[in-house]
Design a protein around this motif. Structure first.
Motif, short mmCIF file in Angstrom:
data_model
loop_
_atom_site.label_atom_id
_atom_site.label_comp_id
_atom_site.label_asym_id
_atom_site.label_seq_id
_atom_site.Cartn_x
_atom_site.Cartn_y
_atom_site.Cartn_z
N PRO A 310 19.64 -8.06 -2.78
CA PRO A 310 19.00 -8.02 -4.10
C PRO A 310 17.67 -8.77 -4.16
CG PRO A 310 20.99 -9.37 -4.14
CD PRO A 310 20.99 -8.64 -2.84
N GLU A 311 17.57 -9.94 -3.50
CA GLU A 311 16.32 -10.70 -3.56
C GLU A 311 15.18 -9.97 -2.83
OE1 GLU A 311 16.40 -14.95 -2.89
OE2 GLU A 311 18.59 -14.92 -3.05
N SER A 312 15.51 -9.41 -1.68
CA SER A 312 14.49 -8.66 -0.93
C SER A 312 14.09 -7.40 -1.68
CB SER A 312 15.03 -8.29 0.46
OG SER A 312 15.33 -9.44 1.21
N LEU A 313 15.06 -6.72 -2.26
CA LEU A 313 14.78 -5.50 -2.99
C LEU A 313 13.89 -5.79 -4.20
CD1 LEU A 313 15.48 -2.53 -2.74
CD2 LEU A 313 17.45 -2.92 -4.23
N ALA A 314 14.17 -6.86 -4.91
CA ALA A 314 13.37 -7.23 -6.08
C ALA A 314 11.94 -7.58 -5.68
CB ALA A 314 14.03 -8.40 -6.81
N ALA A 315 11.79 -8.34 -4.59
CA ALA A 315 10.44 -8.72 -4.13
C ALA A 315 9.66 -7.49 -3.69
CB ALA A 315 10.56 -9.72 -2.99
N LEU A 316 10.33 -6.58 -3.02
CA LEU A 316 9.66 -5.38 -2.53
C LEU A 316 9.23 -4.46 -3.67
CD1 LEU A 316 8.86 -4.03 0.15
CD2 LEU A 316 11.02 -2.77 0.05
N ILE A 317 10.11 -4.27 -4.62
CA ILE A 317 9.78 -3.41 -5.76
C ILE A 317 8.64 -4.01 -6.58
CG2 ILE A 317 10.65 -2.54 -7.97
CD1 ILE A 317 13.34 -2.07 -6.59
N ALA A 318 8.65 -5.33 -6.77
CA ALA A 318 7.57 -5.99 -7.50
C ALA A 318 6.24 -5.78 -6.79
CB ALA A 318 7.88 -7.48 -7.65
N PHE A 319 6.26 -5.84 -5.47
CA PHE A 319 5.04 -5.64 -4.70
C PHE A 319 4.54 -4.21 -4.83
CE2 PHE A 319 3.11 -4.26 -0.66
CZ PHE A 319 2.01 -5.12 -0.61
N THR A 320 5.43 -3.24 -4.64
CA THR A 320 4.99 -1.84 -4.70
C THR A 320 4.53 -1.45 -6.10
OG1 THR A 320 7.29 -1.13 -5.01
CG2 THR A 320 6.44 -1.13 -2.77
N GLU A 321 5.18 -1.98 -7.12
CA GLU A 321 4.76 -1.67 -8.49
C GLU A 321 3.41 -2.29 -8.82
OE1 GLU A 321 8.01 -2.81 -11.00
OE2 GLU A 321 9.12 -0.94 -10.62
N ALA A 322 3.17 -3.49 -8.33
CA ALA A 322 1.85 -4.11 -8.52
C ALA A 322 0.78 -3.29 -7.82
CB ALA A 322 1.87 -5.54 -8.00
N LEU A 323 1.08 -2.81 -6.61
CA LEU A 323 0.13 -1.98 -5.87
C LEU A 323 -0.13 -0.68 -6.62
CD1 LEU A 323 -1.29 -2.26 -3.05
CD2 LEU A 323 0.45 -0.69 -2.19
N ALA A 324 0.93 -0.10 -7.20
CA ALA A 324 0.78 1.14 -7.95
C ALA A 324 -0.08 0.96 -9.19
CB ALA A 324 2.15 1.68 -8.34
N ARG A 325 0.01 -0.21 -9.83
CA ARG A 325 -0.84 -0.47 -10.99
C ARG A 325 -2.32 -0.46 -10.60
NH1 ARG A 325 3.53 -3.94 -12.29
NH2 ARG A 325 2.51 -5.78 -11.41
N GLY A 326 -2.61 -1.03 -9.46
CA GLY A 326 -3.99 -0.99 -8.96
C GLY A 326 -4.42 0.43 -8.64
N ALA A 327 -3.52 1.19 -8.02
CA ALA A 327 -3.83 2.58 -7.70
C ALA A 327 -4.11 3.38 -8.96
CB ALA A 327 -2.68 3.21 -6.91
N ALA A 328 -3.35 3.10 -10.01
CA ALA A 328 -3.55 3.81 -11.28
C ALA A 328 -4.91 3.50 -11.88
CB ALA A 328 -2.44 3.42 -12.26
N VAL A 329 -5.32 2.25 -11.81
CA VAL A 329 -6.64 1.87 -12.32
C VAL A 329 -7.74 2.65 -11.60
CG1 VAL A 329 -8.32 -0.01 -12.46
CG2 VAL A 329 -5.94 -0.42 -13.08
N LEU A 330 -7.67 2.70 -10.28
CA LEU A 330 -8.68 3.42 -9.51
C LEU A 330 -8.59 4.92 -9.75
CD1 LEU A 330 -8.56 1.46 -6.13
CD2 LEU A 330 -10.37 1.43 -7.84
N ALA A 331 -7.37 5.45 -9.84
CA ALA A 331 -7.19 6.88 -10.05
C ALA A 331 -7.77 7.31 -11.40
CB ALA A 331 -5.72 7.26 -9.97
N LEU A 332 -7.56 6.50 -12.42
CA LEU A 332 -8.11 6.82 -13.73
C LEU A 332 -9.64 6.75 -13.73
CD1 LEU A 332 -5.53 4.93 -15.95
CD2 LEU A 332 -5.84 7.41 -15.84
N ALA A 333 -10.19 5.92 -12.86
CA ALA A 333 -11.65 5.78 -12.80
C ALA A 333 -12.32 6.90 -12.02
CB ALA A 333 -12.01 4.43 -12.17
#
Length: 402
Positions: A310-333
């Motif tokens: 659970p701890e590794s899964l939570a850390a990994l999902i938090a990382f990928t979701e943060a990366l996706a937020r950045g991707a969304a910003v660039l994609a919208l631009a």
């Protein structure tokens, strides 16, 4: 109207005209596998005597050589004297691409067609001082030259990817400080803000070295030889020891006015720094538990998450979701054709890609294709080689005074 007549009438400068025709002929050979004299004449738009002179010049310079004719069906072969074919000599020059990272230095050498001739990788201590880190990269470059049986004089262009080194419109330089006195890159190599990386490498290798951001070069490599070869407008997201991003527009890296295009990791609301720190903290715990040397934190977290820790899964999902937020910003631009998920952690498969896709879909206006990088650990070095190759080819085709 032919190019030589039109240009001659316009400029009245036979010397300039010859140089323009020479560049056009060389460009024609670069774009074709081989050409006959008749084909060269048609492509450049010159008379037969002019085409013969151009071919003779290129042969004498060693840029072109005669080659075997392309294979044709026997029924397609005509009687009479066969045409002679000529090709660009990819071995008339070579370029080196370097990658200087926290845990490795890597080098690749290619010919002028971009064929990889040799690679060399050296593992590095993350705390290694800058002079030793630079020397490791220099040694790696020279090792590839030796493997490819090349001399230093054979190398006609060198470029290097470094974390935090950005290419601005004024030229290639290291970005020291960004807005509010903070580094433009979320991570920088020890001591690299105190030295001129390009100058140091140029001195040690004996010729100019262009330095650019490593993530942007990885994006360039992905477009050149990776999963994004069929796309022109690309957002590239790097998931490795850190998070990063790059943008390609019409197949070219978009640098921006100060070389900072894509450096969205400095925006605190994206949470990249926190997510990366959490991932590395979890990886450090796993490494300590398993008695593994530092440097594989991301890989350990992926493996542990796949086992539903659970701890590794939570850390990994938090990382990928943060990366996706950045991707969304660039994609919208920039509204890209595709988003490429690259870097070492992208090879974790669905456990990385699926949460990334889910989060991205929540934040963008239209569905976007997400593809996983096809490049290995040599993506930055290959991107640097592509950058050096582009510079060499541009120099070959540039006509002073035109």
């Amino acid at each position: 109207m032919s190019q030589d007549r039109a240009a001659g009438g316009r400029m009245g400068d036979s010397s300039l005209l010859r140089r323009l025709n020479h560049a056009a002929a060389l460009s024609a050979f670069l774009e074709a596998d081989s050409l006959t004299l008749r084909e060269l004449r048609a492509v450049v738009g010159v008379s037969r005597p002019t085409a013969e002179d151009l071919l003779s010049e290129l042969l004498a310079e060693g840029r072109v050589e005669e080659t075997a004719p392309p294979r044709q069906p026997s029924e397609a072969r005509s009687a009479g004297r066969p045409a002679r074919y000529f090709r660009f000599r990819a071995e008339s020059g070579y370029v080196s691409g370097l990658d200087i990272g926290a845990h490795k230095a890597m080098a690749v050498v290619t010919d002028l067609r971009g064929r990889t001739l040799a690679t060399h990788r050296v593992e590095l201590d993350p705390d290694l001082p800058a002079p030793e880190r630079l020397q490791a990269a220099v040694s790696a470059a020279r090792s590839t030259w030796t493997q490819a049986h090349l001399r230093a004089a054979d190398i006609t262009g060198i470029a290097c990817g470094v974390t935090g080194a950005l290419r601005a419109a004024e030229g290639v330089h290291d970005v020291r400080e960004g807005p509010f006195g903070s580094s433009l890159a979320p991570y920088s190599l020890p001591g690299f803000t105190e030295i001129d990386v390009a100058a140091e490498l140029s001195t040690r290798l004996g010729q100019p070295v262009a330095v650019a951001n490593d993530v942007k070069l990885a994006a360039l490599a992905e477009h050149w030889k990776g999963a994004a070869q069929d796309h022109r407008d690309i957002v590239y997201m790097f998931a490795g020891h850190r998070a990063g991003a790059g943008v390609l527009i019409d197949g070219q890296v978009h640098q921006g006015r100060h070389g900072a295009a894509g450096e969205i990791g400095v925006f605190p609301m994206l949470g990249w720094e926190t997510a990366v720190a959490r991932l590395h903290a979890r990886g450090a715990v796993l490494a300590a538990e398993q008695g593994i040397e530092p440097g594989r934190e991301g890989e350990l977290v992926i493996t542990s998450a796949a086992r539903q820790d659970p701890e590794s899964l939570a850390a990994l999902i938090a990382f990928t979701e943060a990366l996706a937020r950045g991707a969304a910003v660039l994609a919208l631009a920039v509204d890209p054709e595709v988003i490429v998920l690259g870097g070492g952690m992208s090879r974790g498969g669905a456990i990385i890609a699926e949460p990334f896709r889910r989060e991205l879909a929540k934040l963008t206006l239209v569905p976007l294709e997400v593809i996983t990088s096809a490049m290995g650990a040599d993506s930055v070095a290959l991107g640097a080689a592509r950058m050096a190759l582009d510079t060499v080819i541009t120099d070959l085709l540039t006509v002073p005074g035109s």
